[in-house]
Design a protein around this motif. Structure first.
Motif, mmCIF file in Angstrom:
data_model
loop_
_atom_site.group_PDB
_atom_site.id
_atom_site.type_symbol
_atom_site.label_atom_id
_atom_site.label_comp_id
_atom_site.label_asym_id
_atom_site.label_seq_id
_atom_site.Cartn_x
_atom_site.Cartn_y
_atom_site.Cartn_z
ATOM 1 N N VAL A 1 -16.654 20.555 1.066
ATOM 2 C CA VAL A 1 -16.167 21.686 0.284
ATOM 3 C C VAL A 1 -14.685 21.844 0.645
ATOM 4 O O VAL A 1 -14.344 21.937 1.824
ATOM 5 N N TYR B 1 -20.498 14.653 1.739
ATOM 6 C CA TYR B 1 -19.911 15.532 0.744
ATOM 7 C C TYR B 1 -19.191 16.650 1.490
ATOM 8 O O TYR B 1 -19.417 16.864 2.692
ATOM 9 N N CYS C 1 -16.013 10.059 -1.570
ATOM 10 C CA CYS C 1 -15.807 11.456 -1.171
ATOM 11 C C CYS C 1 -14.469 11.529 -0.461
ATOM 12 O O CYS C 1 -14.343 11.119 0.695
ATOM 13 N N VAL D 1 -18.016 21.056 -4.436
ATOM 14 C CA VAL D 1 -18.739 19.929 -3.820
ATOM 15 C C VAL D 1 -17.941 18.667 -4.120
ATOM 16 O O VAL D 1 -18.002 18.134 -5.232
ATOM 17 N N PHE E 1 -24.023 13.732 -2.976
ATOM 18 C CA PHE E 1 -24.922 14.875 -2.816
ATOM 19 C C PHE E 1 -26.190 14.679 -3.649
ATOM 20 O O PHE E 1 -27.307 14.881 -3.156
ATOM 21 N N ALA F 1 -25.574 23.299 -7.418
ATOM 22 C CA ALA F 1 -24.877 23.583 -6.163
ATOM 23 C C ALA F 1 -23.383 23.724 -6.398
ATOM 24 O O ALA F 1 -22.731 24.626 -5.840
ATOM 25 N N ASP F 2 -22.790 22.822 -7.207
ATOM 26 C CA ASP F 2 -21.366 22.920 -7.542
ATOM 27 C C ASP F 2 -21.062 24.269 -8.191
ATOM 28 O O ASP F 2 -20.133 24.982 -7.792
ATOM 29 N N THR G 1 -19.968 14.771 -5.283
ATOM 30 C CA THR G 1 -21.207 15.233 -5.913
ATOM 31 C C THR G 1 -22.214 14.099 -6.092
ATOM 32 O O THR G 1 -23.424 14.302 -5.934
ATOM 33 N N ALA H 1 -21.308 27.325 1.268
ATOM 34 C CA ALA H 1 -22.122 26.140 1.526
ATOM 35 C C ALA H 1 -23.498 26.522 2.034
ATOM 36 O O ALA H 1 -24.520 25.941 1.618
ATOM 37 N N PHE I 1 -29.704 20.675 -0.987
ATOM 38 C CA PHE I 1 -29.510 19.283 -0.596
ATOM 39 C C PHE I 1 -30.861 18.587 -0.474
ATOM 40 O O PHE I 1 -31.755 19.045 0.225
ATOM 41 N N ILE J 1 -25.205 25.466 -1.311
ATOM 42 C CA ILE J 1 -25.208 23.999 -1.268
ATOM 43 C C ILE J 1 -26.328 23.456 -0.379
ATOM 44 O O ILE J 1 -27.180 22.681 -0.842
#
Length: 273
Positions: free
Chosen positions: A109, A107, A196, A94, A100, A45-46, A97, A16, A24, A20
């Motif tokens: 992980v 969001y 989420c 993620v 995000f 990011a994913d 998503t 992250a 952001f 990630i």
């Protein structure tokens, strides 16, 4: 043939921070793609986080089959191969998503550990809060922090139906059934959807809501959370009342404080789900 949940959390946290958080609210147009629908998105990011997590897991647990959401999107057969593997780690790089992409800090992980067809550990990491929910089978559910603090988690006590607050995702249901369920929400005090699952499980683990309902089941979305809910004292079952297992991809999921509350919700609210 396992991995310590603390090590799993460390791997998610590192990914992250590397892949990630730097993206952001900094996504350019070319960093976001659509998969199956307009609300099914994937970002750099994913992909980057899953790549980092997978590499770290293969080093920490070389005998594990790592099954990430984006890897399955590229090769759907991986999901079937996992059913026969003795040691599987499912990864959602993620979760949430769409949130995000929209710049909403909801969001997570997530990762879950399955040994011989049984979920034995789960971690839900919140990059924004830098803490994580964790459960290992038989050891309770915990909210943990980088400084070593650990707070035990407990699902809410039962409540009358008209006082119940919860989250629900009926959006994948058939239209007629969805309409009936949405009308039944009038019997409850409040229903929300965070888009989420990780944050909905987080809310529930702390005893802040009385139920969660999910219709679509994918292992990276719900194995970690369902174990955490069970370890926090909740009653967890599919819509047919049977336990939720790693092999299940449909049949819905309903989580409540106890079996009586679960039955009341199933009969009065989610009757045709």
């Amino acid at each position: 043939m396992t991995i310590a949940p603390d090590k799993l959390a460390e791997i998610l946290r590192d990914a992250a921070k590397r892949e990630i958080l730097p993206r952001f609210r900094k996504l350019d147009e070319g960093m976001v793609r659509t998969k199956s629908s307009a609300i099914d998105l994937v970002t750099e990011a994913d992909v980057g986080a899953e790549r980092v997590i997978t590499a770290a897991l293969k080093q920490a647990a070389p005998d594990a089959l790592v099954v990430g959401e984006e890897a399955v999107a590229a090769d759907a057969s991986l999901l079937d191969r996992a059913l026969d593997a003795p040691f599987v780690i499912y990864v959602d790089p993620v979760d949430g998503t769409a949130n995000f992409v929209g710049g909403l800090p909801l969001y997570a992980v997530m990762a879950s550990v399955v040994v011989n067809g049984e979920t034995v550990a789960g971690v839900i990491y919140d990059p924004m809060g830098d803490d994580w929910l964790m459960a290992e089978i038989g050891s309770g559910a915990w909210l943990k922090f980088p400084d070593g603090r650990a707070i035990p988690q407990r699902f809410s006590d039962p409540a009358p139906l008209n006082d119940m607050i919860g989250t629900a995702s009926p959006f994948y249901m058939q239209p007629a059934a969805r309409a009936k369920v949405l009308a039944n929400f009038n019997k409850l005090r409040m229903v929300a959807s965070y888009r989420c699952a990780g944050h909905e499980y987080r809310l529930a683990a702390g005893g802040n809501i009385h139920f969660l309902m999910f219709h679509k089941l994918m292992p990276w979305d719900h194995l970690a959370g369902s174990l955490i809910m069970q370890e926090a004292g909740a009653f967890v079952a599919r819509f047919d009342g049977e336990p939720y297992l790693p092999a299940h991809r449909d049949g819905g999921l309903l989580i409540a404080p106890d079996q009586d509350s679960w039955t009341e919700l199933r009969q009065q609210v989610f009757v045709d789900a």
